[in-house]
Design a protein around this motif. Structure first.
Motif, PDB file in Angstrom:
ATOM      1  N   PHE A   1      -7.367   9.359   5.581  1.00 11.92           N
ATOM      2  CA  PHE A   1      -6.496   9.480   6.741  1.00 11.92           C
ATOM      3  C   PHE A   1      -7.002  10.631   7.623  1.00 11.92           C
ATOM      4  O   PHE A   1      -7.741  11.506   7.162  1.00 11.92           O
ATOM      5  CB  PHE A   1      -5.053   9.787   6.316  1.00 11.92           C
ATOM      6  N   LYS A   2      -6.534  10.672   8.853  1.00 14.21           N
ATOM      7  CA  LYS A   2      -6.843  11.776   9.752  1.00 14.21           C
ATOM      8  C   LYS A   2      -5.557  12.537  10.051  1.00 14.21           C
ATOM      9  O   LYS A   2      -4.527  11.936  10.394  1.00 14.21           O
ATOM     10  CB  LYS A   2      -7.450  11.252  11.051  1.00 14.21           C
ATOM     11  N   ALA A   3      -5.597  13.860   9.904  1.00 15.94           N
ATOM     12  CA  ALA A   3      -4.440  14.687  10.238  1.00 15.94           C
ATOM     13  C   ALA A   3      -4.199  14.621  11.742  1.00 15.94           C
ATOM     14  O   ALA A   3      -5.088  14.936  12.540  1.00 15.94           O
ATOM     15  CB  ALA A   3      -4.669  16.119   9.788  1.00 15.94           C
TER      16      ALA A   3
ATOM     17  N   ASN B   1       2.388  23.890   5.914  1.00 15.05           N
ATOM     18  CA  ASN B   1       1.470  23.236   4.983  1.00 15.05           C
ATOM     19  C   ASN B   1       1.635  21.716   4.962  1.00 15.05           C
ATOM     20  O   ASN B   1       1.042  21.038   4.124  1.00 15.05           O
ATOM     21  CB  ASN B   1       1.689  23.782   3.564  1.00 15.05           C
ATOM     22  N   THR B   2       2.451  21.181   5.858  1.00 10.18           N
ATOM     23  CA  THR B   2       2.685  19.741   5.923  1.00 10.18           C
ATOM     24  C   THR B   2       1.881  19.141   7.068  1.00 10.18           C
ATOM     25  O   THR B   2       1.878  19.686   8.181  1.00 10.18           O
ATOM     26  CB  THR B   2       4.179  19.438   6.125  1.00 10.18           C
ATOM     27  N   VAL B   3       1.186  18.042   6.794  1.00 13.07           N
ATOM     28  CA  VAL B   3       0.424  17.349   7.834  1.00 13.07           C
ATOM     29  C   VAL B   3       0.989  15.957   8.039  1.00 13.07           C
ATOM     30  O   VAL B   3       1.626  15.378   7.149  1.00 13.07           O
ATOM     31  CB  VAL B   3      -1.079  17.278   7.487  1.00 13.07           C
ATOM     32  N   LEU B   4       0.758  15.409   9.190  1.00 14.17           N
ATOM     33  CA  LEU B   4       1.228  14.073   9.543  1.00 14.17           C
ATOM     34  C   LEU B   4       0.029  13.156   9.704  1.00 14.17           C
ATOM     35  O   LEU B   4      -0.945  13.513  10.376  1.00 14.17           O
ATOM     36  CB  LEU B   4       2.019  14.119  10.848  1.00 14.17           C
ATOM     37  N   VAL B   5       0.089  11.973   9.068  1.00  9.68           N
ATOM     38  CA  VAL B   5      -1.004  11.009   9.174  1.00  9.68           C
ATOM     39  C   VAL B   5      -0.437   9.655   9.589  1.00  9.68           C
ATOM     40  O   VAL B   5       0.728   9.340   9.324  1.00  9.68           O
ATOM     41  CB  VAL B   5      -1.778  10.874   7.846  1.00  9.68           C
ATOM     42  N   ASP B   6      -1.288   8.882  10.226  1.00  7.87           N
ATOM     43  CA  ASP B   6      -0.957   7.500  10.574  1.00  7.87           C
ATOM     44  C   ASP B   6      -1.253   6.649   9.344  1.00  7.87           C
ATOM     45  O   ASP B   6      -2.411   6.467   8.965  1.00  7.87           O
ATOM     46  CB  ASP B   6      -1.794   7.057  11.764  1.00  7.87           C
ATOM     47  N   ALA B   7      -0.194   6.137   8.694  1.00  7.97           N
ATOM     48  CA  ALA B   7      -0.355   5.357   7.455  1.00  7.97           C
ATOM     49  C   ALA B   7      -0.405   3.861   7.701  1.00  7.97           C
ATOM     50  O   ALA B   7      -0.491   3.078   6.752  1.00  7.97           O
ATOM     51  CB  ALA B   7       0.788   5.679   6.486  1.00  7.97           C
ATOM     52  N   THR B   8      -0.395   3.440   8.963  1.00  5.91           N
ATOM     53  CA  THR B   8      -0.235   2.016   9.271  1.00  5.91           C
ATOM     54  C   THR B   8      -1.355   1.166   8.699  1.00  5.91           C
ATOM     55  O   THR B   8      -1.104   0.139   8.044  1.00  5.91           O
ATOM     56  CB  THR B   8      -0.142   1.819  10.794  1.00  5.91           C
ATOM     57  N   ASP B   9      -2.608   1.548   8.949  1.00  4.12           N
ATOM     58  CA  ASP B   9      -3.727   0.737   8.458  1.00  4.12           C
ATOM     59  C   ASP B   9      -3.738   0.683   6.931  1.00  4.12           C
ATOM     60  O   ASP B   9      -4.075  -0.350   6.340  1.00  4.12           O
ATOM     61  CB  ASP B   9      -5.052   1.305   8.966  1.00  4.12           C
TER      62      ASP B   9
ATOM     63  N   ALA C   1       2.201  -6.961  10.185  1.00  2.00           N
ATOM     64  CA  ALA C   1       3.079  -5.895  10.687  1.00  2.00           C
ATOM     65  C   ALA C   1       3.852  -5.286   9.526  1.00  2.00           C
ATOM     66  O   ALA C   1       3.948  -5.859   8.443  1.00  2.00           O
ATOM     67  CB  ALA C   1       4.046  -6.458  11.730  1.00  2.00           C
ATOM     68  N   ILE C   2       4.416  -4.113   9.769  1.00  3.18           N
ATOM     69  CA  ILE C   2       5.300  -3.472   8.801  1.00  3.18           C
ATOM     70  C   ILE C   2       6.576  -4.314   8.665  1.00  3.18           C
ATOM     71  O   ILE C   2       7.124  -4.787   9.668  1.00  3.18           O
ATOM     72  CB  ILE C   2       5.657  -2.040   9.239  1.00  3.18           C
ATOM     73  N   TYR C   3       7.038  -4.489   7.423  1.00  4.43           N
ATOM     74  CA  TYR C   3       8.272  -5.237   7.171  1.00  4.43           C
ATOM     75  C   TYR C   3       9.392  -4.231   6.925  1.00  4.43           C
ATOM     76  O   TYR C   3       9.561  -3.694   5.831  1.00  4.43           O
ATOM     77  CB  TYR C   3       8.082  -6.171   5.979  1.00  4.43           C
ATOM     78  N   LEU C   4      10.159  -3.958   7.967  1.00  5.01           N
ATOM     79  CA  LEU C   4      11.135  -2.859   7.922  1.00  5.01           C
ATOM     80  C   LEU C   4      12.299  -3.079   6.951  1.00  5.01           C
ATOM     81  O   LEU C   4      12.782  -2.092   6.369  1.00  5.01           O
ATOM     82  CB  LEU C   4      11.687  -2.601   9.321  1.00  5.01           C
ATOM     83  N   PRO C   5      12.789  -4.307   6.725  1.00  7.39           N
ATOM     84  CA  PRO C   5      13.928  -4.436   5.806  1.00  7.39           C
ATOM     85  C   PRO C   5      13.659  -3.905   4.406  1.00  7.39           C
ATOM     86  O   PRO C   5      14.588  -3.525   3.700  1.00  7.39           O
ATOM     87  CB  PRO C   5      14.181  -5.953   5.795  1.00  7.39           C
ATOM     88  N   ARG C   6      12.397  -3.884   3.977  1.00  8.87           N
ATOM     89  CA  ARG C   6      12.076  -3.387   2.637  1.00  8.87           C
ATOM     90  C   ARG C   6      11.280  -2.082   2.700  1.00  8.87           C
ATOM     91  O   ARG C   6      10.641  -1.708   1.724  1.00  8.87           O
ATOM     92  CB  ARG C   6      11.277  -4.450   1.878  1.00  8.87           C
ATOM     93  N   THR C   7      11.287  -1.410   3.832  1.00  8.27           N
ATOM     94  CA  THR C   7      10.634  -0.111   3.972  1.00  8.27           C
ATOM     95  C   THR C   7      11.721   0.949   3.913  1.00  8.27           C
ATOM     96  O   THR C   7      12.529   1.067   4.838  1.00  8.27           O
ATOM     97  CB  THR C   7       9.833  -0.047   5.280  1.00  8.27           C
TER      98      THR C   7
END
Length: 810
Positions: free
Chosen positions: A137-139, A145-153, A182-188
């Protein structure tokens, strides 16, 4: 050399330019990056960006181990390909590692360890074996000490390898289409100890196969759902229990390179749930935290109640181990997610064809502790048992209600199946040395009786409770001993007490091998003696065929559906024949340990083997294999809309029913066991050491019962000629099989010479043109042995699973 004004100005500005560049590269705060997004708090906080369809993950636990599990909540519906609803995938311990702007998801290699306080020793092992980086992932933002990443792929990858499963089934080459995923939000969702993501993935192909076509609305676009779970690892309160090959448990193993040289480097521990008594010293105690399973709320009644009843049998075993209210089974709440790691599940899975059920687990790879048990039960299995009951009872008398015994039998099997598969999720393996309901972890064939009047009785087809072996297994895996107990000694005593009661364990490798040798380890058999049970089952089969008529199908059903009902009845003896075959060249043995005073090995005596051979030869007799005219005349070609399927008999006669093909596939099944190269080689070897049945005995009696037997008339004569060609096929194959010993091949070659001599002599004498053609054909075949391929003979319609399957499957 002097500097120009321009160069001097540049030198003065360089630090400011560098400072400005650094400022430009600084990461934004997480709050500013996620402004306007929906936040999901929990184990790993994440954000949903409605505008872009992205999931942004807060990595607030760098260098912190957790469990990553992939699964398949939305399946394909094909038993042949797999990819079932609720199927668990890989489970891996992983951690996030930060390297500059990259965040790597790293899986350590736990197969090789050094359990030691010496960090240098542990490092030497870690550096000797490869690790796996599962994703990079890319920050994109940071706060402290917390980073945010794009987890979509990451979440939209084919983590379950659906593409590979379809390819391995030769059903086409598929590609993941990101534009249709796509992300399935009902089970996320997010919870304090687990973070759950789900995705809708679409796979495209121009060459989808027929099996895919049978279950997908469009082979060019197959859409499934895949699930990702990030799970907090259990605390250190669990104590691993060492494995014992006599106890019948799944588990984990790894190599510990810190082990002293004089000890075994490979460590083995059983798989089990964490279960502690509140009072370990008490004979009976409540559990600190009971084990709770949930039955799929999508299972209909009366099946749901049967699933609940069967699963609850295990409470008998926990009570016998001294627990009170330690095991419960409930219906899954409507608000719960079956893939949520907090729920042990019994899931009701639909497919287009009947298939395996199985019990799987999410397990801590470090210790073997089971975190989530997950049972998948195929919904068509209950219908298969109902079909068998229809064939046995011929129940559809005009004007009379359906026989309730059929549904009772089908539901009894579902209870047993529910208990069986749940047993796997408790850590317990199959036990095929447990006949007469000694274990629900055996594969049971319906126990069908003939009553005093000679009528078929299915009222006691399946067991109704947990078995004695199962109680012993639970005691071994889950007994909580008082402090100060020598656990290894106590567990050994438990197994010794079980052996004294005749409770022993033999599992899959021994029972499933077609050339297997264990006389009591079989799939789908009953009784204490496989030969006696085969003879009894043949009598039940005979009675069912005598009763077979149009009453085996409902009024107004197409007559061609009689074939569907006939198949399991005609082949009713198939598994018991396989069981009896193992007595020929058979050997009793156990998983003995040095000093435990068990039997190690014992070759079966000649009388026991001969009795089994006599029974096996009955299964290929024309009397058993020839269907009567009254049954054949009832079965027309398939009615429009029904079509043929693999569940029916093979045919060489086009559309019409083929009784000779049915007989051929059954006889070939028997011969494949009698003349299996492993069995043949074993008969040679055992015969050189003991006064027991030899391979020559087998071949001589086979030839006497087929080639040299009295000539028959009518259809039975055609079955007889067919059998003779099959015996010839299998002997020729054995003579050429390099997997068989030289002497086994020599004996087969000698038997072929005997057939050649007999056929040559008979061809000169006979005046029967059909018989002479048969003899001449056999002689011509023997001149071209390289053309003989036993695998090209007709196969039986699939039998398994009539009830349970491979490690953790039925």
């Amino acid at each position: 050399m002097t500097l120009t004004c321009k160069k001097l100005l540049l030198l003065l500005l360089l630090p400011l330019i560098a400072l400005g560049g650094a400022a430009a590269q600084a990461l934004p705060s997480i709050a500013s990056k996620t402004a306007g997004m929906k936040k999901f708090n929990g184990f790993f906080p994440f954000y949903w960006d409605e505008q872009t369809g992205k999931v942004w993950l807060e990595v607030d636990k760098l260098d912190h181990d957790f469990l990553y599990v992939s699964s398949l909540p939305g399946g394909l519906g094909s038993n042949d390909i797999g990819l079932d609803r609720g199927q668990l995938g890989g489970q891996r311990i992983v951690s996030f590692k930060k390297v500059g702007p990259k965040i790597l998801l790293v899986q350590p290699n736990l197969r090789y360890r050094a359990i030691t306080d010496n960090q240098n020793e542990a490092r030497a092992v870690e550096e000797s074996f490869a690790q796996s980086v599962l994703w990079g992932f890319k920050a994109e933002a940071a706060s402290g000490n917390t980073v945010l990443v794009d987890a979509t792929d990451f979440l939209l990858q084919d983590a379950h390898d659906a593409i590979g499963s379809i390819r391995r089934a030769n059903q086409g080459t598929y590609r993941l289409d990101a534009s249709r995923s796509a992300i399935y939000l009902p089970r996320t969702k997010n919870f304090p100890k687990n973070t759950e993501f789900e995705s809708t993935l679409t796979f495209t192909s121009d060459n989808g196969g027929n099996i895919v076509r049978s279950v997908a609305p469009n082979t060019q676009a197959v859409t499934l759902r895949q699930h990702h779970s990030f799970i907090e690892l259990p605390d250190s309160g669990y104590t691993p229990r060492e494995a014992d090959p006599r106890a019948g448990y799944f588990g984990i193993s790894y190599f510990d390179y810190a082990t002293p040289v004089n000890e075994n480097i490979e460590k083995r521990y059983i798989a089990r749930h964490r279960l502690h008594k509140k009072n370990p010293s008490a004979k009976v105690s409540e559990a600190v935290k009971p084990i709770v399973y949930y039955v799929d709320n999508g299972a209909p009644e009366p099946i749901r109640s049967a699933l609940l009843d069967g699963a609850r049998w295990w409470n008998q075993a926990f009570e016998a181990a001294g627990y009170q209210n330690a095991f419960r089974v409930e219906v899954l709440p409507d608000s719960a997610d079956p893939m949520d790691v907090r729920y042990n599940m019994i899931q009701w899975v639909h497919r287009s064809t009947r298939g395996w059920s199985y019990g799987a687990s999410v397990m801590d790879p470090r210790t073997g502790e089971i975190i989530k048990g997950h049972v998948s039960l195929g919904s068509l299995r209950v219908r298969q048992d109902y079909l068998i009951a229809e064939g046995l009872l011929a129940p559809y008398e005009d004007g009379k209600p359906e026989n309730k015994a059929m549904m009772d039998m089908a539901l009894a099997r579902i209870r047993q199946l529910s208990a069986h598969e749940l047993g796997h999720t408790l850590g317990i393996m199959h036990n095929y040395d447990a006949n007469n309901n000694a274990s629900v972890m055996d594969y049971p064939h319906p126990q069908v009786q003939l009553d005093r009047a000679g009528n078929i009785d299915i009222s006691k087809a399946y067991g109704t409770s947990i078995g004695e072996w199962d109680k012993l297994a639970v005691a071994y895996g889950y007994q909580h001993f008082p402090k100060g107990t020598d656990e290894k000694k106590a567990l050994d005593e438990l197994l010794a007490q079980g052996r004294a009661r005749g409770l022993t364990f033999i599992s899959d490798t021994d029972a499933r091998a077609p050339g297997g040798a264990h006389p009591t380890a079989h799939l789908w058999d009953n009784g204490t003696n496989a030969t006696d049970e085969l003879l009894r089952v043949l009598e039940v089969r005979k009675k069912a065929l005598q009763n077979f008529s149009e009453k085996n199908i409902k009024p107004n059903a197409p007559m061609s559906t009689l074939e569907d009902v006939l198949v399991p009845i005609y082949n009713f003896h198939r598994y018991q024949a396989e069981a009896a075959a193992k007595l020929i060249g058979g050997m009793r043995y156990t998983y003995a340990l040095r000093g435990d005073k068990q039997l190690v090995t014992e070759v079966l005596d000649k009388r026991e083997q001969q009795k089994a051979l006599d029974a096996m030869l009955q299964t290929i007799s024309p009397e058993v294999l020839t269907l009567p005219e009254n049954i054949i005349a009832l079965i027309p070609p398939r009615a429009p809309g029904l079509g043929n399927s693999r569940e029916l008999f093979p045919k060489r006669t086009g559309l019409t029913f083929d009784p000779l093909a049915a007989a051929q596939s059954s006889a070939d099944f028997t011969l494949s066991f009698l003349l299996h190269p492993e069995r043949a080689s074993r008969l040679v070897e055992f015969g050189s050491r003991h006064n027991t049945l030899s391979l020559q005995d087998i071949t001589n009696q086979l030839i006497d019962k087929t080639w040299k037997s009295r000539r028959l008339d009518g259809l039975a004569a055609q079955v007889q000629l067919q059998n003779e060609q099959l015996v010839l096929t299998h002997l020729m194959a054995l003579a050429q099989d390099e997997n068989a010993s030289y002497q086994a091949r020599a004996v087969a070659t000698s038997a072929l010479a005997d057939i050649r001599q007999h056929a040559t002599s008979q061809a000169k004498r006979t005046r029967d043109a059909g018989y002479k053609a048969h003899l001449d054909f056999a002689l011509a075949r023997m001149d071209k042995p390289e053309e003989v391929k036993p695998t090209k003979t007709l196969q039986l319609p699939p039998g398994a699973p009539i009830g349970d399957g491979i490690f953790g499957c039925e």
